[in-house]
Scaffold this active site. Sequence first.
Site, mmCIF file in Angstrom:
data_model
loop_
_atom_site.group_PDB
_atom_site.id
_atom_site.type_symbol
_atom_site.label_atom_id
_atom_site.label_comp_id
_atom_site.label_asym_id
_atom_site.label_seq_id
_atom_site.Cartn_x
_atom_site.Cartn_y
_atom_site.Cartn_z
ATOM 1 N N VAL A 112 41.933 34.617 60.797
ATOM 2 C CA VAL A 112 43.080 35.523 60.755
ATOM 3 C C VAL A 112 44.061 35.084 61.840
ATOM 4 C CG1 VAL A 112 43.843 37.927 60.880
ATOM 5 C CG2 VAL A 112 41.580 37.401 59.978
ATOM 6 N N ARG B 198 38.136 35.539 63.622
ATOM 7 C CA ARG B 198 37.478 34.739 62.592
ATOM 8 C C ARG B 198 36.633 35.663 61.734
ATOM 9 N NH1 ARG B 198 36.359 29.705 61.224
ATOM 10 N NH2 ARG B 198 37.768 28.443 62.451
ATOM 11 N N LYS C 132 45.492 36.642 56.812
ATOM 12 C CA LYS C 132 44.083 36.270 56.635
ATOM 13 C C LYS C 132 44.012 35.115 55.643
ATOM 14 C CE LYS C 132 40.577 39.465 56.248
ATOM 15 N NZ LYS C 132 39.615 40.335 55.560
ATOM 16 N N ASP D 101 31.740 50.259 56.475
ATOM 17 C CA ASP D 101 31.591 49.305 57.579
ATOM 18 C C ASP D 101 32.350 49.747 58.830
ATOM 19 O OD1 ASP D 101 30.375 47.074 58.604
ATOM 20 O OD2 ASP D 101 31.863 45.656 57.866
ATOM 21 N N SER E 33 34.117 35.969 57.906
ATOM 22 C CA SER E 33 33.055 35.211 57.231
ATOM 23 C C SER E 33 33.598 34.024 56.445
ATOM 24 C CB SER E 33 32.305 36.096 56.254
ATOM 25 O OG SER E 33 32.120 37.360 56.772
ATOM 26 N N PHE E 34 34.806 34.151 55.907
ATOM 27 C CA PHE E 34 35.296 33.098 55.015
ATOM 28 C C PHE E 34 36.543 32.390 55.520
ATOM 29 C CE2 PHE E 34 33.600 36.626 52.355
ATOM 30 C CZ PHE E 34 32.362 36.035 52.125
ATOM 31 N N LEU F 52 43.870 35.214 65.650
ATOM 32 C CA LEU F 52 43.487 36.558 66.103
ATOM 33 C C LEU F 52 41.983 36.764 66.037
ATOM 34 C CD1 LEU F 52 46.153 38.705 64.212
ATOM 35 C CD2 LEU F 52 46.053 38.311 66.663
HETATM 36 N N1 LIG Z 1 45.508 43.286 60.628
HETATM 37 C C1 LIG Z 1 44.985 42.724 61.721
HETATM 38 N N2 LIG Z 1 45.601 42.818 62.894
HETATM 39 C C2 LIG Z 1 45.084 42.260 64.010
HETATM 40 N N3 LIG Z 1 43.940 41.575 64.041
HETATM 41 C C3 LIG Z 1 43.268 41.441 62.896
HETATM 42 C C4 LIG Z 1 43.748 41.996 61.677
HETATM 43 N N4 LIG Z 1 42.875 41.717 60.697
HETATM 44 C C5 LIG Z 1 41.891 41.011 61.276
HETATM 45 N N5 LIG Z 1 42.106 40.837 62.589
HETATM 46 C C6 LIG Z 1 41.241 40.107 63.533
HETATM 47 O O1 LIG Z 1 40.530 39.111 62.830
HETATM 48 C C7 LIG Z 1 39.115 39.356 62.892
HETATM 49 C C8 LIG Z 1 38.468 39.021 61.563
HETATM 50 O O2 LIG Z 1 39.097 39.798 60.564
HETATM 51 P P1 LIG Z 1 38.306 40.496 59.378
HETATM 52 O O3 LIG Z 1 37.136 41.220 59.952
HETATM 53 O O4 LIG Z 1 39.239 41.293 58.541
HETATM 54 O O5 LIG Z 1 37.870 39.212 58.585
HETATM 55 P P2 LIG Z 1 36.754 39.150 57.491
HETATM 56 O O6 LIG Z 1 36.809 37.791 56.870
HETATM 57 O O7 LIG Z 1 36.910 40.276 56.564
HETATM 58 O O8 LIG Z 1 35.499 39.307 58.401
HETATM 59 P P3 LIG Z 1 34.085 39.896 58.112
HETATM 60 O O9 LIG Z 1 33.212 38.732 58.203
HETATM 61 O O10 LIG Z 1 33.869 40.876 59.234
HETATM 62 O O11 LIG Z 1 34.126 40.551 56.770
HETATM 63 C C9 LIG Z 1 38.987 40.818 63.291
HETATM 64 O O12 LIG Z 1 37.826 41.078 64.021
HETATM 65 C C10 LIG Z 1 40.223 41.058 64.139
HETATM 66 O O13 LIG Z 1 40.000 40.671 65.474
#
Ligand SMILES: Nc1ncnc2c1ncn2[C@@H]1O[C@H](COP(=O)(O)OP(=O)(O)OP(=O)(O)O)[C@@H](O)[C@H]1O
Length: 435
Positions: free
Chosen positions: A139, A133, A155, A252, A135-136, A131
Amino acid sequence: MGNVATRKRPGCHHTARSDENEEEEDGPARKRLRIAENHTENEYQKLAFKSRLQKLKNCRPHLKRRTYKVEEADPRPPLPRFIVDDYDNYEKPETANRKEFAIPWFEHLFLPEFPTRSVINEKSFILERQLGRGSFGVVYCANAIHDSERKFAIKMQEKREIISKRAVLQVKREASIQRLLPAHPFIARTYSTWQTRTHLYSLLQYPTGSTGDLFSIWRQRGSLSEAAIRLIGAELASAIDFLHRNDVIYRDVKLENVVLDQWGHALLIDFGLAKKLKQGCSTGTICGTLQYMSPDVASGHTYSHYVDWWSLGVLLHILLTGIYPYPNSEATHHANLKFIDYSTPIGCSREFANLMDRMLAVSQTHRLCSFTVLHAHPFFRSINFSKLEQKDYTPASEIGNAEYDTYQQNDETLDDALFKENYDFDRFDYFNDRF
Ligand SMILES: Nc1ncnc2c1ncn2[C@@H]1O[C@H](COP(=O)(O)OP(=O)(O)OP(=O)(O)O)[C@@H](O)[C@H]1O
């Protein structure tokens, strides 16, 4: 020999035994006891044991006394040091008087937010597609093995990355805040978290028939209609207000952190920068996404929950006009952000223009800084927030009916900075409570 009453000594596990035997076995011990009558029961036992041991040694001199540790022979698997799922107390774990077991540090580091043993784990799902990507890690959209109809977002974050970027506290906070939050229709739920030796997993709510995140939708379709913006804005406002009422500052709000379901309902994701903050209290960490950062955060002074309303204002402004309200595309550091050259959007309703002026006012005295004021604003007058939370409105029917054409939507007019990712967290101190 006359009958002598047999007295069972406490701690002695022998059952029926003749007096003679007892006399014979514990003879020397009894003699010594007679001399010092005020010996305790315990000492009596010790002496009896010594005497038995001596006797044994006499008949089998090769036998030596061995120390026996209960812990060594305990066949049960070790338990984690903290109580798993005790999220309320995770910041002050009660370790006193508890047995400590050797848990590898890279597992221990993420406890208790990410338990090592979980009934739900990665084997309970089939990964369908990626879905997005973060930072770590990545998803995924996943199906539950036992219920293929149910979809989830999983995730999967790499521990190595998290540790090397010194973001342990950040991911732990994210997980604990999301898991503790009560359910809200416009906030993605976290159903479960767990860890393997190399990865952290979070099982998240997946918006039914998701059409992607708001940023991708906006890029594909261009400006949204004011009616769609009103509904999406109201849903996000309801989510932000809910967070604030639950003593959480989100920090954010941006297009990338909102995903839509098939009816166009918004779901707020990614609590990576959220923090528990009681209402009326303030914090000072400079964090967020540069273009959405309020002047209060960028200034380095303390700020409170109201900064989320500024970021929502920026998001709504982009949804309609396609540009940032304050042209800061060159900024790479919060110190370079300039809050000048704002102009009221043209070609939109007076209500929307006024809402933007209020939400994006640099001076806090003129700024819209609360849900109460937003709720009463003429732009949202037609919205019944109780009905909204029941999902009685359908934003999808309004998305794509854009009537705003003052700005031509093509790749050149899209602000370059929109593609810049999260702010460089150079001032974060993850291991310090200041964050
Ligand atoms: N619950 C969800 N349902 C659908 N898509 C999701 C969901 N959570 C995350 N995604 C998708 O995955 C991407 C990355 O998720 P997320 O931003 O939560 O990751 P992160 O590791 O926290 O990223 P960041 O670097 O922004 O902190 C999102 O932009 C979104 O497109």
